[in-house]
Design an enzyme around this catalytic site. Structure first.
Site, PDB file in Angstrom:
ATOM      1  N   HIS A  20     -43.134 -15.777   3.628  1.00 39.33           N
ATOM      2  CA  HIS A  20     -42.761 -15.282   2.293  1.00 39.33           C
ATOM      3  C   HIS A  20     -41.262 -15.479   2.021  1.00 39.33           C
ATOM      4  CE1 HIS A  20     -44.734 -13.554  -1.042  1.00 39.33           C
ATOM      5  NE2 HIS A  20     -44.560 -12.264  -0.821  1.00 39.33           N
ATOM      6  N   TYR A  66     -36.759  -6.237  -2.036  1.00 40.26           N
ATOM      7  CA  TYR A  66     -38.107  -6.584  -1.610  1.00 40.26           C
ATOM      8  C   TYR A  66     -38.773  -7.369  -2.730  1.00 40.26           C
ATOM      9  CZ  TYR A  66     -37.521  -3.936   2.622  1.00 40.26           C
ATOM     10  OH  TYR A  66     -37.041  -3.497   3.826  1.00 40.26           O
ATOM     11  N   ASN A  68     -41.524  -7.542  -4.467  1.00 41.35           N
ATOM     12  CA  ASN A  68     -42.200  -7.033  -5.660  1.00 41.35           C
ATOM     13  C   ASN A  68     -41.250  -6.610  -6.773  1.00 41.35           C
ATOM     14  OD1 ASN A  68     -44.335  -7.374  -3.942  1.00 41.35           O
ATOM     15  ND2 ASN A  68     -45.091  -5.284  -4.073  1.00 41.35           N
ATOM     16  N   ASP A  93     -42.158 -19.315  -2.165  1.00 42.65           N
ATOM     17  CA  ASP A  93     -43.239 -19.794  -1.311  1.00 42.65           C
ATOM     18  C   ASP A  93     -44.488 -19.934  -2.167  1.00 42.65           C
ATOM     19  OD1 ASP A  93     -42.936 -16.818  -1.369  1.00 42.65           O
ATOM     20  OD2 ASP A  93     -44.908 -16.899  -0.426  1.00 42.65           O
ATOM     21  N   ASN A 115     -46.081 -11.750  -6.561  1.00 40.46           N
ATOM     22  CA  ASN A 115     -45.499 -10.537  -7.136  1.00 40.46           C
ATOM     23  C   ASN A 115     -44.025 -10.685  -7.495  1.00 40.46           C
ATOM     24  OD1 ASN A 115     -47.889  -9.034  -7.065  1.00 40.46           O
ATOM     25  ND2 ASN A 115     -47.579  -8.515  -4.925  1.00 40.46           N
TER      26      ASN A 115
END
Length: 197
Positions: A20, A66, A68, A93, A115
Protein backbone atom coordinates in the site's frame (compact mmCIF):
# COMPACT_ATOMS: atom_id res chain seq x y z
CA UNK A 1 2.35 22.51 -15.00
CA UNK A 2 2.10 19.96 -12.20
CA UNK A 3 2.80 21.72 -8.91
CA UNK A 4 2.16 18.91 -6.44
CA UNK A 5 3.08 15.21 -6.50
CA UNK A 6 1.41 13.21 -3.73
CA UNK A 7 2.65 9.76 -2.79
CA UNK A 8 0.02 7.66 -1.01
CA UNK A 9 0.85 5.32 1.86
CA UNK A 10 0.62 4.79 5.60
CA UNK A 11 3.06 6.38 8.07
CA UNK A 12 5.19 4.41 10.53
CA UNK A 13 8.02 1.90 10.31
CA UNK A 14 5.58 -1.02 10.49
CA UNK A 15 4.04 0.00 7.12
CA UNK A 16 7.21 1.07 5.32
CA UNK A 17 7.45 -2.07 3.18
CA UNK A 18 3.68 -2.66 2.64
CA UNK A 19 2.37 -2.85 -0.92
CA UNK A 20 0.00 0.00 0.00
CA UNK A 21 3.04 2.29 0.35
CA UNK A 22 4.11 2.15 -3.29
CA UNK A 23 3.21 5.85 -3.64
CA UNK A 24 5.59 6.70 -0.78
CA UNK A 25 8.33 4.67 -2.50
CA UNK A 26 7.91 6.71 -5.67
CA UNK A 27 8.10 10.16 -4.06
CA UNK A 28 11.02 9.04 -1.86
CA UNK A 29 12.92 8.05 -5.03
CA UNK A 30 11.95 11.34 -6.69
CA UNK A 31 13.07 13.41 -3.68
CA UNK A 32 16.43 11.65 -3.80
CA UNK A 33 16.70 12.36 -7.53
CA UNK A 34 15.86 16.05 -6.97
CA UNK A 35 18.27 16.28 -4.03
CA UNK A 36 15.57 17.42 -1.61
CA UNK A 37 14.31 15.97 1.66
CA UNK A 38 10.98 15.61 3.42
CA UNK A 39 10.22 17.70 6.50
CA UNK A 40 7.19 17.24 8.76
CA UNK A 41 4.63 20.02 8.20
CA UNK A 42 1.86 19.74 10.80
CA UNK A 43 -0.36 22.31 9.09
CA UNK A 44 -0.38 20.06 5.99
CA UNK A 45 -0.85 16.80 7.96
CA UNK A 46 2.18 15.22 6.35
CA UNK A 47 5.78 15.36 5.22
CA UNK A 48 6.58 17.88 2.49
CA UNK A 49 9.61 18.31 0.23
CA UNK A 50 10.07 21.30 -2.05
CA UNK A 51 12.08 21.45 -5.25
CA UNK A 52 12.42 23.60 -8.37
CA UNK A 53 11.42 22.25 -11.76
CA UNK A 54 11.99 24.47 -14.79
CA UNK A 55 12.11 27.44 -12.41
CA UNK A 56 8.74 26.63 -10.81
CA UNK A 57 8.03 25.34 -7.31
CA UNK A 58 7.26 21.63 -7.15
CA UNK A 59 5.94 20.17 -3.89
CA UNK A 60 6.14 16.51 -2.91
CA UNK A 61 3.76 15.30 -0.21
CA UNK A 62 3.49 12.16 1.94
CA UNK A 63 0.33 12.38 4.08
CA UNK A 64 0.75 11.35 7.73
CA UNK A 65 -2.98 10.80 8.21
CA UNK A 66 -3.13 7.12 7.22
CA UNK A 67 -4.46 6.21 3.81
CA UNK A 68 -8.19 6.68 4.47
CA UNK A 69 -7.72 10.38 5.36
CA UNK A 70 -5.19 11.33 2.67
CA UNK A 71 -7.48 14.11 1.41
CA UNK A 72 -6.92 16.12 4.61
CA UNK A 73 -3.26 16.60 3.73
CA UNK A 74 -3.85 17.18 0.01
CA UNK A 75 -6.67 19.66 0.65
CA UNK A 76 -4.71 21.63 3.25
CA UNK A 77 -1.61 22.02 1.07
CA UNK A 78 -3.62 22.88 -2.05
CA UNK A 79 -5.65 25.55 -0.28
CA UNK A 80 -2.56 27.18 1.24
CA UNK A 81 -0.53 27.21 -2.00
CA UNK A 82 -3.55 27.75 -4.29
CA UNK A 83 -2.91 24.58 -6.29
CA UNK A 84 -5.76 23.44 -8.54
CA UNK A 85 -6.73 19.75 -9.01
CA UNK A 86 -5.44 19.83 -12.62
CA UNK A 87 -1.95 20.61 -11.25
CA UNK A 88 -1.82 17.53 -8.98
CA UNK A 89 -0.32 14.10 -9.64
CA UNK A 90 -1.30 11.42 -7.11
CA UNK A 91 0.90 8.30 -7.07
CA UNK A 92 -0.94 5.22 -5.79
CA UNK A 93 -0.78 1.44 -5.56
CA UNK A 94 -3.17 -0.26 -7.97
CA UNK A 95 -4.69 -3.71 -7.37
CA UNK A 96 -6.02 -4.01 -10.92
CA UNK A 97 -2.56 -3.75 -12.52
CA UNK A 98 0.08 -6.45 -12.31
CA UNK A 99 3.42 -5.68 -10.62
CA UNK A 100 5.76 -4.03 -13.10
CA UNK A 101 2.97 -2.06 -14.76
CA UNK A 102 2.52 1.71 -14.39
CA UNK A 103 -0.24 3.79 -15.94
CA UNK A 104 -1.00 7.52 -16.07
CA UNK A 105 -4.63 8.58 -15.95
CA UNK A 106 -6.58 11.82 -15.62
CA UNK A 107 -9.59 11.59 -13.27
CA UNK A 108 -12.84 9.86 -14.05
CA UNK A 109 -13.61 6.16 -13.93
CA UNK A 110 -14.07 5.93 -10.17
CA UNK A 111 -11.54 5.15 -7.46
CA UNK A 112 -11.50 1.36 -7.75
CA UNK A 113 -12.28 1.11 -4.03
CA UNK A 114 -9.03 2.90 -3.14
CA UNK A 115 -9.82 4.75 0.11
CA UNK A 116 -6.99 7.25 -0.31
CA UNK A 117 -8.37 8.33 -3.67
CA UNK A 118 -11.93 8.48 -2.30
CA UNK A 119 -10.86 10.90 0.43
CA UNK A 120 -8.80 13.07 -1.94
CA UNK A 121 -11.75 13.29 -4.31
CA UNK A 122 -14.03 14.30 -1.42
CA UNK A 123 -11.65 17.08 -0.30
CA UNK A 124 -11.02 18.40 -3.83
CA UNK A 125 -14.71 18.04 -4.81
CA UNK A 126 -13.61 16.56 -8.15
CA UNK A 127 -11.96 13.44 -9.59
CA UNK A 128 -10.15 15.57 -12.18
CA UNK A 129 -6.56 15.23 -11.02
CA UNK A 130 -3.79 13.10 -12.54
CA UNK A 131 -2.92 9.68 -11.16
CA UNK A 132 0.13 7.50 -11.59
CA UNK A 133 -1.06 3.96 -10.88
CA UNK A 134 1.65 1.50 -9.81
CA UNK A 135 0.56 -2.11 -10.19
CA UNK A 136 0.82 -4.32 -7.12
CA UNK A 137 -1.36 -7.18 -8.39
CA UNK A 138 -4.48 -8.62 -6.76
CA UNK A 139 -4.68 -11.38 -4.12
CA UNK A 140 -6.97 -13.39 -6.42
CA UNK A 141 -3.94 -13.85 -8.71
CA UNK A 142 -1.97 -15.68 -6.02
CA UNK A 143 -1.77 -19.43 -6.23
CA UNK A 144 -3.15 -21.00 -3.08
CA UNK A 145 -5.83 -23.19 -1.63
CA UNK A 146 -8.66 -21.55 -3.57
CA UNK A 147 -9.46 -18.96 -0.92
CA UNK A 148 -8.03 -15.58 -1.96
CA UNK A 149 -6.36 -13.46 0.68
CA UNK A 150 -8.41 -10.55 1.99
CA UNK A 151 -7.56 -7.36 0.06
CA UNK A 152 -6.82 -5.41 3.25
CA UNK A 153 -4.37 -8.10 4.40
CA UNK A 154 -2.77 -8.19 0.96
CA UNK A 155 -2.08 -4.44 0.61
CA UNK A 156 -0.73 -4.27 4.17
CA UNK A 157 1.90 -6.93 3.54
CA UNK A 158 5.36 -6.84 2.03
CA UNK A 159 5.60 -7.97 -1.62
CA UNK A 160 7.52 -11.11 -2.45
CA UNK A 161 11.04 -10.42 -3.74
CA UNK A 162 10.12 -11.03 -7.40
CA UNK A 163 7.11 -8.68 -7.07
CA UNK A 164 9.23 -6.03 -5.35
CA UNK A 165 11.71 -6.04 -8.23
CA UNK A 166 8.87 -5.53 -10.71
CA UNK A 167 7.34 -2.70 -8.66
CA UNK A 168 10.76 -1.05 -8.37
CA UNK A 169 11.11 -1.28 -12.16
CA UNK A 170 7.70 0.36 -12.66
CA UNK A 171 8.72 3.18 -10.30
CA UNK A 172 11.88 3.70 -12.36
CA UNK A 173 9.80 3.75 -15.56
CA UNK A 174 7.51 6.33 -13.99
CA UNK A 175 10.47 8.49 -12.99
CA UNK A 176 11.85 8.31 -16.53
CA UNK A 177 8.54 9.49 -18.02
CA UNK A 178 8.04 12.22 -15.42
CA UNK A 179 10.07 15.00 -17.13
CA UNK A 180 7.90 14.71 -20.26
CA UNK A 181 4.75 14.71 -18.12
CA UNK A 182 5.86 17.75 -16.12
CA UNK A 183 6.50 19.69 -19.33
CA UNK A 184 2.80 19.26 -20.06
CA UNK A 185 3.20 16.74 -22.87
CA UNK A 186 0.94 14.26 -21.10
CA UNK A 187 0.03 12.23 -24.20
CA UNK A 188 3.68 11.50 -25.05
CA UNK A 189 4.39 10.66 -21.40
CA UNK A 190 1.46 8.23 -21.36
CA UNK A 191 2.51 6.60 -24.64
CA UNK A 192 6.11 6.21 -23.45
CA UNK A 193 5.16 4.84 -20.04
CA UNK A 194 2.41 2.54 -21.27
CA UNK A 195 4.69 0.98 -23.90
CA UNK A 196 7.16 -0.19 -21.26
CA UNK A 197 6.97 -3.72 -19.89
Amino acid sequence: MTKLIVGLGNPGDEHEEDRHNAGFWFVDALAKQLNTRFETEKRFHGKVAKAKWEGEDLFLLKPSTYMNLSGQAVGALCRFHKITPADILVVQDELDLKPGTARLKLGGGGTGGHNGLKDIQAHLSTPDYWRLRLGIGHPRDLAGDGRPMDVADYVLRRPQLAEQKLIDASIENGLQSLPIFLKGDTQTAMMELHSKR
